[in-house]
Design an enzyme around this catalytic site. Structure first.
Site, PDB file in Angstrom:
ATOM      1  N   SER A 289       0.842  -1.192   0.000  1.00  0.00           N
ATOM      2  CA  SER A 289       0.000   0.000   0.000  1.00  0.00           C
ATOM      3  C   SER A 289       0.881   1.247   0.000  1.00  0.00           C
ATOM      4  CB  SER A 289      -0.894   0.024   1.243  1.00  0.00           C
ATOM      5  OG  SER A 289      -0.123   0.216   2.418  1.00  0.00           O
ATOM      6  N   ASP A 290       0.349   2.322  -0.590  1.00  0.00           N
ATOM      7  CA  ASP A 290       0.949   3.622  -0.340  1.00  0.00           C
ATOM      8  C   ASP A 290       0.702   3.937   1.133  1.00  0.00           C
ATOM      9  OD1 ASP A 290       2.182   6.080  -0.636  1.00  0.00           O
ATOM     10  OD2 ASP A 290       1.071   6.602  -2.456  1.00  0.00           O
ATOM     11  N   TRP A 291       1.428   4.891   1.668  1.00  0.00           N
ATOM     12  CA  TRP A 291       1.413   5.154   3.103  1.00  0.00           C
ATOM     13  C   TRP A 291       0.070   5.747   3.539  1.00  0.00           C
ATOM     14  CZ3 TRP A 291       5.139   2.812   1.187  1.00  0.00           C
ATOM     15  CH2 TRP A 291       6.288   2.467   1.879  1.00  0.00           C
TER      16      TRP A 291
END
Length: 870
Positions: A289-291
């Protein structure tokens, strides 16, 4: 300590209905939807390029406990360790915590590392070799710092809108040029022993409304992030194309994006991750995932997410959708054991693909501070020790950076003033020629526009080890030549500038810029995305003023994309215009090399320079358009972005895609076509194997309790352990006890053999391997008709011939070095994919019966040669 299972599992319907057909008119209130696709495809151990890695991964994962697998897949939390993201360690098996770190142009937040040119500037070289060497050099530096996953390269944003804030992190709005940048960068990075991460998957084309909290901080009242609404044909022929090249190149990881696609979040969108990426493209690595882009627990797991970053639901909450919750989910059957095994296998296969053993160098830096000593657990302020060892990882990469910066500089206009030859009097004008008076790294993540612009802002940045300004480099050369030299490093010293450039024998070089970056930084009301396409700090007025006073004015533009030059580019007093992009730490040396002819320019613009902002068609959505719901961004232009849109609208442009001049001249002739015997296309048939699992695990909750006082608990750290044997209390979920069938989508945890897609390839990353069969080879002769050696960039375009197809599309290119009077042969290849359209009915690539014509030329609108394909 606090663990949380909460009702995060209940937000599971993130993937809904189908990608809309290309002919469907999307209305603001008729929201696009996204088909559910389950189960999540499991890895294929016999996939091309992955066999050895998967054999090692199986041996490793087969020894892992359930807790260790959860630890490997869940981030430990924001600022819990040294890197921008880390997962838990497996000390029993000798694997330290894996380090994920920014950025796609160099080590973010570290010291003694290089600041490379942007991806966009690198694309402007049109040189695959330089793309590869840049990737490899970055990989060497990241490995030297102890990083295991480099968070780059970037194909999302592709560059749908010229004002998009992070376009510069990627390569080009053309999918083939971006695909080449992705492929070569990945090969270079992974050859250095570091996993590359292709991002942001997919449709992440603007910064506005990408995150709810960020949007609210700017005063926008939305409850969900923006939805990029993309039809099936456009997805395949444009946005998915470079990711297919990344997968074919063997990329180890892919990062899903913040925004929604067809109203389903990117990191829980089963159509994107399960169907397109893992099934159709045969991606064998892991999806992270992106942050803070993860919004659910079980839903994201079954939709194809393999690693949660940075692990906490929101920064520094100590809560996680996975961690403890993943342990419970597997124990109670909500997430199938094979799905967790598949996550671990994918991560470890990617690891072993680039690292042959688990004997890793230590992480020798801290992202959170440059202090030598400090807490290794920054958020908890625990573990005081040496955290920065100030390892110099740069080697001699400055030479490569200088070369890319020069070879990526595009000579847009030249009436004869360049190259400079010991000019009598040089006047350099503009803030962009000088330094930031507070230092090149004064603004956090480069979030300002003070001094020369050498990179954009945001997480895609690196600290400069030094920054050579144009003023310094040109002055040094002028002194060596015996030229008179003066500079005025202000855009607003009008009277002083006029007095200087109005003198006799002066050559004035004006430096101007326009920046952009990531949305969490606001620079002069540019919230990541540019608010306009004009030059910053009254740059246009500076250009007009100087050129009105000086008959020999040269303009140098540092920018994150095209700017509007309509009002002044044709002035006879402006004798040359150069676009120097974002060249990194050697900025001044690179531009001086081009200005003085040490490097004969051969950069080609990787985007179109339109006459007006409206001429580009697509634009940033600056205001919410769906009440307080998810803003809706309809990609209604389909595949027609950048030069494709200008060609469709039959609109004149200032400088077309692929344009660039040289200090010598070239002649094109003798186009030929050779047809290969590739055979007929055969759609893939058959099924996968059944889902494999590795070992048994205890169902006794006592075996999963936090180890106790002998094991130190770190505040806000994300663990896989339980804090009670009562699953209801451990979960804090009032619905605990429901079976997966009661609230997960149908087939989400099926484990039987699954049918292969027509367009997929059995064990063939990138899709059906026949898509990459070469059908035609196009050759042409390129002669240097000038008096000096130079590089030429022949470009191969194709007309697919359909009424709904672009006029031409780029399909291949090369950069050839040719001596004066000599002729070189360009050889371009056309694959089956290059000549195909995506058929939404058969869900496969199909070559239409329309006449296909190949063109070889200098740009998208200077197509010197053409030939009909037999």
């Amino acid at each position: 300590m606090q663990f949380n299972y909460a009702a995060q599992w209940l937000f599971i319907f993130g993937a809904r209905a189908s990608l809309v057909n290309s002919h469907q008119q999307i209305q603001k209130r008729d929201l696009a939807t996204s088909d559910p696709f389950y189960p999540s495809p499991w890895m294929s151990p016999d996939a091309d390029g992955w066999k050895e890695a998967y054999a090692q991964a199986k041996q490793f994962v087969s020894q892992m406990t359930l807790l260790e697998k959860v630890n490997l897949t869940t981030g430990v939390g924001w600022a819990a360790e040294q890197c921008v993201g880390q997962v838990g360690a497996i000390p029993r098996l000798g694997l330290r915590s894996l380090c994920m770190h920014d950025s796609p142009l160099g080590m973010r937040g570290s010291d003694f590392n290089s600041a490379f040119p942007s991806g966009q500037t690198t694309a402007a070289t049109w040189d695959r070799g330089l793309m590869n060497r840049r990737g490899n050099a970055m990989g060497v530096e990241f490995r030297g710092k102890g990083v295991n996953v480099l968070l780059g390269p970037v194909a999302g944003p592709l560059g749908r809108m010229p004002a998009g804030g992070r376009n510069w992190e990627g390569f080009s709005p053309d999918p083939v040029l971006t695909g080449a940048g992705m492929s070569e960068s990945i090969k270079g990075i992974q050859d250095a022993g570091v996993i590359a991460c292709a991002k942001h998957f997919i449709g992440n084309e603007q910064e506005h409304f990408r995150q709810v909290g960020e949007a609210k901080s700017y005063g926008f009242n939305i409850s969900e992030t923006l939805s990029s609404n993309i039809d099936d044909k456009t997805m395949h022929e444009l946005y998915l194309w470079p990711f297919a090249d990344a997968v074919r190149a063997g990329v180890g990881s892919v990062m899903c994006s913040y925004q929604q696609v067809n109203n389903s979040y990117g990191c829980q969108n089963s159509k994107l991750m399960n169907d397109l990426l893992k099934n159709e493209l045969g991606f064998q690595g892991f999806v992270m995932s992106d942050w803070q882009a993860q919004h659910t627990g079980a839903a994201s797991a079954v939709a194809g997410l393999d690693m949660s970053m940075p692990g906490d639901t929101e920064f520094n909450t100590g809560l996680s959708y996975w961690g403890t919750n993943m342990t419970l989910a597997v124990l109670n059957g909500t997430v199938a054991a094979y799905r967790l095994d598949d996550m671990a296998m994918r991560i470890m296969a990617a690891f072993f693909k680039v690292s042959k053993n688990t004997d890793l160098d230590p992480i020798n830096f801290s992202f959170w501070t440059l202090d030598t000593y400090g807490p290794i657990h920054q958020a908890a302020n625990k573990g005081y020790q040496q955290i920065n060892f100030h390892v110099d990882a740069r080697h001699d990469h400055g030479k490569l950076i200088r070369e890319i910066g020069a070879k990526g500089t595009v000579l847009l206009k030249n009436t004869g003033s360049l190259p400079l030859n010991k000019p009598k009097f040089l006047a350099v004008i503009g803030e962009d020629a000088g330094s930031n008076p507070k230092g090149p790294n004064a603004c956090a993540d480069r979030g300002c526009d003070d001094g020369t612009l050498a990179m954009g802002w945001g997480s895609g940045t690196a600290n400069f080890p030094y920054l050579i300004t144009p003023d310094a480099a040109i002055q040094a050369r002028a002194i060596d030549d015996g030229s008179r030299y003066e500079s005025i490093l202000s855009n607003y010293a009008t009277s002083q500038t006029k007095a200087l450039v109005s003198q006799a024998n002066v050559t004035a070089i004006v430096f101007v810029n326009a920046g952009s970056g990531e949305g969490y930084i606001n620079v002069d009301a540019n919230i990541g995305d540019r608010k306009n396409l004009t030059l910053w700090r009254d740059g246009d007025a500076l250009v007009k003023n100087v050129s009105s006073w000086c008959p020999n004015t040269i303009i140098v533009i540092h920018s994150t994309g095209p700017v509007l030059v309509t009002d002044w580019h044709s002035s006879p007093n402006i004798t040359a215009i150069l676009w120097a992009g974002l060249p990194g730490q050697e900025s001044g040396n690179s531009i001086a090399d081009v200005l003085y002819g040490k490097v004969n320019p051969a950069g080609r613009t990787p985007f179109t320079w339109g006459a007006t902002r409206e001429g580009y068609g697509a634009d940033v959505l600056y205001k919410p358009n769906n009440g307080n719901g998810a803003p809706q961004q309809d990609f209604s232009e389909g595949v027609f972005i950048d030069y494709r849109y200008f060609d469709k609208a039959n609109t004149s442009v200032i400088y077309e895609f692929g344009h660039g001049l040289s200090y010598t001249t070239f002649e094109y002739s003798n186009i030929q076509v050779q047809k290969s015997d590739a055979g007929q296309y055969r759609p893939t048939k058959g099924k996968t194997a059944a889902a494999p699992t590795f070992g048994n695990f205890s169902t006794d909750l006592n075996d999963y309790l936090f180890p106790g006082d002998e094991f130190p608990y770190i505040y806000q750290y994300i663990y896989p352990y339980l804090n009670t044997t009562d699953p209801q209390k451990a979960s804090a979920d009032p619905h605990y006890g429901q079976t997966a069938d009661e609230f997960l989508p149908p087939h989400a945890i099926d484990d039987e053999a699954q049918p292969l897609l027509r367009a997929s390839g059995k064990n063939s990353p990138g899709g059906n391997r026949q898509l990459y069969d070469v059908l035609y080879t196009i050759t042409a002769d390129i002669k240097n008709t000038g008096s000096i050696v130079g590089d030429e960039v022949p470009q191969l375009y194709v007309s697919l011939g359909g009424k709904d197809d672009p006029k031409v599309v780029l399909r291949d290119f090369d950069r050839l070095r040719i001596d004066p009077g000599q002729t070189a042969q360009f050889r371009g290849k056309l694959t089956r994919r290059d000549l195909s359209n995506w058929d939404t009915v058969s869900q496969d690539w199909v070559i239409s019966g329309a006449k296909k014509t190949a063109y070889v030329g200098r740009s998208s609108r200077k197509l010197d040669l053409s030939i009909v394909l037999p």
